[in-house]
Write a protein that holds these residues in place. Structure first.
Motif, PDB file in Angstrom:
ATOM      1  N   TYR A 109       0.776  -1.240   0.000  1.00  0.00           N
ATOM      2  CA  TYR A 109       0.000   0.000   0.000  1.00  0.00           C
ATOM      3  C   TYR A 109       0.810   1.295   0.000  1.00  0.00           C
ATOM      4  CZ  TYR A 109      -4.078  -2.907   0.756  1.00  0.00           C
ATOM      5  OH  TYR A 109      -5.069  -3.827   0.593  1.00  0.00           O
ATOM      6  N   LEU A 110       2.104   1.240   0.281  1.00  0.00           N
ATOM      7  CA  LEU A 110       2.848   2.484   0.442  1.00  0.00           C
ATOM      8  C   LEU A 110       3.756   2.799  -0.735  1.00  0.00           C
ATOM      9  CD1 LEU A 110       3.916   2.185   4.195  1.00  0.00           C
ATOM     10  CD2 LEU A 110       2.014   3.510   3.243  1.00  0.00           C
ATOM     11  N   GLU A 111       3.707   4.056  -1.147  1.00  0.00           N
ATOM     12  CA  GLU A 111       4.651   4.598  -2.120  1.00  0.00           C
ATOM     13  C   GLU A 111       5.412   5.736  -1.448  1.00  0.00           C
ATOM     14  OE1 GLU A 111       2.425   5.847  -5.487  1.00  0.00           O
ATOM     15  OE2 GLU A 111       2.004   3.809  -6.172  1.00  0.00           O
ATOM     16  N   PRO A 112       6.566   6.126  -1.992  1.00  0.00           N
ATOM     17  CA  PRO A 112       7.286   7.270  -1.410  1.00  0.00           C
ATOM     18  C   PRO A 112       6.375   8.488  -1.293  1.00  0.00           C
ATOM     19  CG  PRO A 112       8.676   6.144  -3.001  1.00  0.00           C
ATOM     20  CD  PRO A 112       7.314   5.513  -3.108  1.00  0.00           C
ATOM     21  N   GLY A 113       6.375   9.105  -0.118  1.00  0.00           N
ATOM     22  CA  GLY A 113       5.524  10.263   0.126  1.00  0.00           C
ATOM     23  C   GLY A 113       4.224   9.944   0.825  1.00  0.00           C
ATOM     24  N   ASP A 114       3.811   8.663   0.837  1.00  0.00           N
ATOM     25  CA  ASP A 114       2.648   8.263   1.620  1.00  0.00           C
ATOM     26  C   ASP A 114       3.021   8.274   3.100  1.00  0.00           C
ATOM     27  OD1 ASP A 114       1.063   7.875  -0.610  1.00  0.00           O
ATOM     28  OD2 ASP A 114       1.497   5.726  -0.756  1.00  0.00           O
ATOM     29  N   ASN A 115       2.045   8.047   3.961  1.00  0.00           N
ATOM     30  CA  ASN A 115       2.345   7.980   5.388  1.00  0.00           C
ATOM     31  C   ASN A 115       1.507   6.936   6.094  1.00  0.00           C
ATOM     32  OD1 ASN A 115      -0.074   9.317   6.891  1.00  0.00           O
ATOM     33  ND2 ASN A 115       0.426  10.837   5.301  1.00  0.00           N
ATOM     34  N   ILE A 116       2.024   6.497   7.241  1.00  0.00           N
ATOM     35  CA  ILE A 116       1.258   5.667   8.163  1.00  0.00           C
ATOM     36  C   ILE A 116       1.071   6.463   9.450  1.00  0.00           C
ATOM     37  CG2 ILE A 116       2.306   3.583   7.203  1.00  0.00           C
ATOM     38  CD1 ILE A 116       3.698   3.279  10.031  1.00  0.00           C
ATOM     39  N   VAL A 117       0.071   6.061  10.237  1.00  0.00           N
ATOM     40  CA  VAL A 117      -0.154   6.669  11.541  1.00  0.00           C
ATOM     41  C   VAL A 117      -0.143   5.560  12.580  1.00  0.00           C
ATOM     42  CG1 VAL A 117      -1.733   8.003  12.989  1.00  0.00           C
ATOM     43  CG2 VAL A 117      -1.526   8.543  10.545  1.00  0.00           C
ATOM     44  N   GLN A 118       0.551   5.818  13.690  1.00  0.00           N
ATOM     45  CA  GLN A 118       0.560   4.894  14.814  1.00  0.00           C
ATOM     46  C   GLN A 118       0.667   5.707  16.097  1.00  0.00           C
ATOM     47  OE1 GLN A 118       4.539   3.030  13.726  1.00  0.00           O
ATOM     48  NE2 GLN A 118       4.880   3.401  15.913  1.00  0.00           N
ATOM     49  N   GLY A 119       0.471   5.069  17.237  1.00  0.00           N
ATOM     50  CA  GLY A 119       0.640   5.750  18.504  1.00  0.00           C
ATOM     51  C   GLY A 119       2.095   6.114  18.727  1.00  0.00           C
ATOM     52  N   GLU A 120       2.324   7.143  19.549  1.00  0.00           N
ATOM     53  CA  GLU A 120       3.693   7.624  19.742  1.00  0.00           C
ATOM     54  C   GLU A 120       4.592   6.587  20.400  1.00  0.00           C
ATOM     55  OE1 GLU A 120       4.346  10.769  22.639  1.00  0.00           O
ATOM     56  OE2 GLU A 120       2.317  10.465  23.412  1.00  0.00           O
ATOM     57  N   HIS A 121       4.003   5.594  21.076  1.00  0.00           N
ATOM     58  CA  HIS A 121       4.794   4.525  21.677  1.00  0.00           C
ATOM     59  C   HIS A 121       4.543   3.199  20.964  1.00  0.00           C
ATOM     60  CE1 HIS A 121       5.615   7.481  24.696  1.00  0.00           C
ATOM     61  NE2 HIS A 121       4.377   7.501  25.133  1.00  0.00           N
ATOM     62  N   GLY A 122       4.152   3.275  19.683  1.00  0.00           N
ATOM     63  CA  GLY A 122       3.763   2.086  18.934  1.00  0.00           C
ATOM     64  C   GLY A 122       4.909   1.135  18.660  1.00  0.00           C
ATOM     65  N   PHE A 123       4.560  -0.112  18.365  1.00  0.00           N
ATOM     66  CA  PHE A 123       5.504  -1.189  18.080  1.00  0.00           C
ATOM     67  C   PHE A 123       6.427  -0.801  16.927  1.00  0.00           C
ATOM     68  CE2 PHE A 123       5.986  -5.690  16.248  1.00  0.00           C
ATOM     69  CZ  PHE A 123       7.056  -5.971  17.061  1.00  0.00           C
ATOM     70  N   ALA A 124       7.726  -1.053  17.101  1.00  0.00           N
ATOM     71  CA  ALA A 124       8.736  -0.568  16.159  1.00  0.00           C
ATOM     72  C   ALA A 124       8.593  -1.144  14.754  1.00  0.00           C
ATOM     73  CB  ALA A 124      10.134  -0.872  16.703  1.00  0.00           C
ATOM     74  N   ALA A 125       8.048  -2.354  14.636  1.00  0.00           N
ATOM     75  CA  ALA A 125       7.985  -3.005  13.320  1.00  0.00           C
ATOM     76  C   ALA A 125       7.138  -2.218  12.327  1.00  0.00           C
ATOM     77  CB  ALA A 125       7.428  -4.420  13.455  1.00  0.00           C
ATOM     78  N   TYR A 126       6.129  -1.486  12.802  1.00  0.00           N
ATOM     79  CA  TYR A 126       5.290  -0.711  11.880  1.00  0.00           C
ATOM     80  C   TYR A 126       6.133   0.347  11.169  1.00  0.00           C
ATOM     81  CZ  TYR A 126       1.873  -2.303  15.437  1.00  0.00           C
ATOM     82  OH  TYR A 126       1.139  -3.021  16.348  1.00  0.00           O
TER      83      TYR A 126
END
Length: 373
Positions: A109-126
């Motif tokens: 799903y990701l191309e350069p310039g896209d983004n993901i959102v996670q919690g500030e203490h989220g699991f590193a693998a994301y």
């Protein structure tokens, strides 16, 4: 040819694409300490009871088939998971742990310039998976170490493709109710995929908790992932699964390595899935000792985050001689390995896996000594 491509083409040796060398590699919990032959490992949230005897037997029974490629569709495990959770088998995918599924989702799903959102203490693998695809990682502010639905929604824009939510969360142990998960899903555009990481889902017994499978059954943009590494005690075998609509599963399977779960892993996972006694004993141990450890550590003056997982997060003062890193080192010197979590934006905290009675008591006694109580 772009300037950056020309530079890479002219380089004297192969050059990684932009951003790869800026990624901080995942670092697992410590498993050894100098001077201690057999330390007690409470640093990786493994099942302290080990593995199901039935799973071990299934693993041993597979030894005569080590020369054969596994079933790439993991059909024996697919049928078992579908039966156990009342799911459509064609809507399942399997991975080398759920970590691999996160990485595959980023690739899909990701191309350069896209983004993901996670919690500030989220699991590193994301974040590792996203940055490997040259995508931006947005950290939503957490309140009391807990995901805030409104803060996540604020981070979403037209380039957001994935929102990762671990429920319960690692390394904090906090969790969202089913109502909150549904509210978050309703706040997301249909084009954004909500990833519900349920690695610790079995450990949350609150009636307000929902594992997300019903939401994934009816929504077009939700995937739920689970693992055999925690409750089932099969961390060494690396088996995870995901459940989502077919239009999400199909592209994952197009790029998934064809033999990513082995024959012994598949068969041990099937046996573990139906070993109700082992699961019940594992859950009972956590249910008994998690509140005890929370209360005891709180009595030492530490701030303990309410946890619904098989670990607790304890925050230490910043006073020299009483810090989290010093506590981790002190426990290690006594043969008890826990996890400092500064790399998760929690520099004053350690994460402690729920152990056996004698291990839990020893950790409390040692920390009482460390804190001068």
């Amino acid at each position: 040819m772009t300037a950056s491509a020309a530079d890479r083409f002219a380089a004297p040796r192969p050059v990684p694409k932009a951003g790869i060398l800026d990624i901080h590699a995942y670092v697992g919990g410590k498993s050894k300490v100098e001077g201690v032959a057999h330390p007690v490992k409470l640093s990786s949230n493994e099942n302290i009871l080990g593995s199901s005897d039935k799973a071990k037997a299934a693993y041993r029974d597979a030894v005569d088939r080590l020369h054969i490629y596994p079933d790439g569709k993991a059909n024996i495990l697919r049928a078992a998971v579908a039966e156990r959770f009342k799911l459509e088998p064609e809507r399942l995918t399997f991975g080398d742990g759920s970590d691999e599924i996160f990485a595959l989702l980023c690739q899909v799903y990701l191309e350069p310039g896209d983004n993901i959102v996670q919690g500030e203490h989220g699991f590193a693998a994301y974040a590792i998976g996203a940055r490997a695809c040259q995508a931006e990682v947005r950290m939503a502010k957490e309140i009391n170490h807990r995901i805030d639905v409104d803060e996540v929604a604020k981070c979403v824009d037209e380039r957001t493709r994935l929102v990762f939510i671990a429920n319960p969360a690692n390394p904090t142990g906090t969790w969202l109710t089913g109502e909150e998960i549904r509210a978050l899903h309703a706040a997301l555009p249909p084009s954004v995929l909500l990833v519900l990481d349920g690695a610790y889902a079995e450990f949350c017994s609150d009636p307000r908790f929902e594992d997300g499978l019903d939401l994934a059954r009816t929504a077009e943009n939700v995937i739920v992932t689970r693992t055999f590494s925690k409750l089932h005690g099969l961390a060494a075998l690396r088996v995870g699964w995901g459940y989502a609509p077919s239009h999400i599963i199909e592209p994952i399977d197009r790029i998934r390595p064809p033999f990513n779960t082995s024959i012994p892993a598949q068969e041990a996972a099937v046996a573990a899935l139906f070993d109700d006694d082992f699961q019940a004993r594992s859950l009972a141990l956590v249910e008994q000792w998690r509140p005890w450890l929370t209360q005891q550590l709180g009595g030492l003056g530490l701030e303990v985050t309410p946890s619904a997982a098989n670990f607790v997060l304890a925050t230490f003062p910043t006073t020299p001689g009483k810090t989290a890193l010093e506590a981790e080192a002190f426990l290690a010197s006594k043969g008890y390995l826990v996890r400092a979590v500064a790399n998760y934006g929690l520099p004053n905290a350690i994460r402690i896996t729920i152990g056996l009675e004698e291990q839990n008591r020893a950790v409390v006694d040692l920390l009482a000594q460390f804190m001068g109580r």
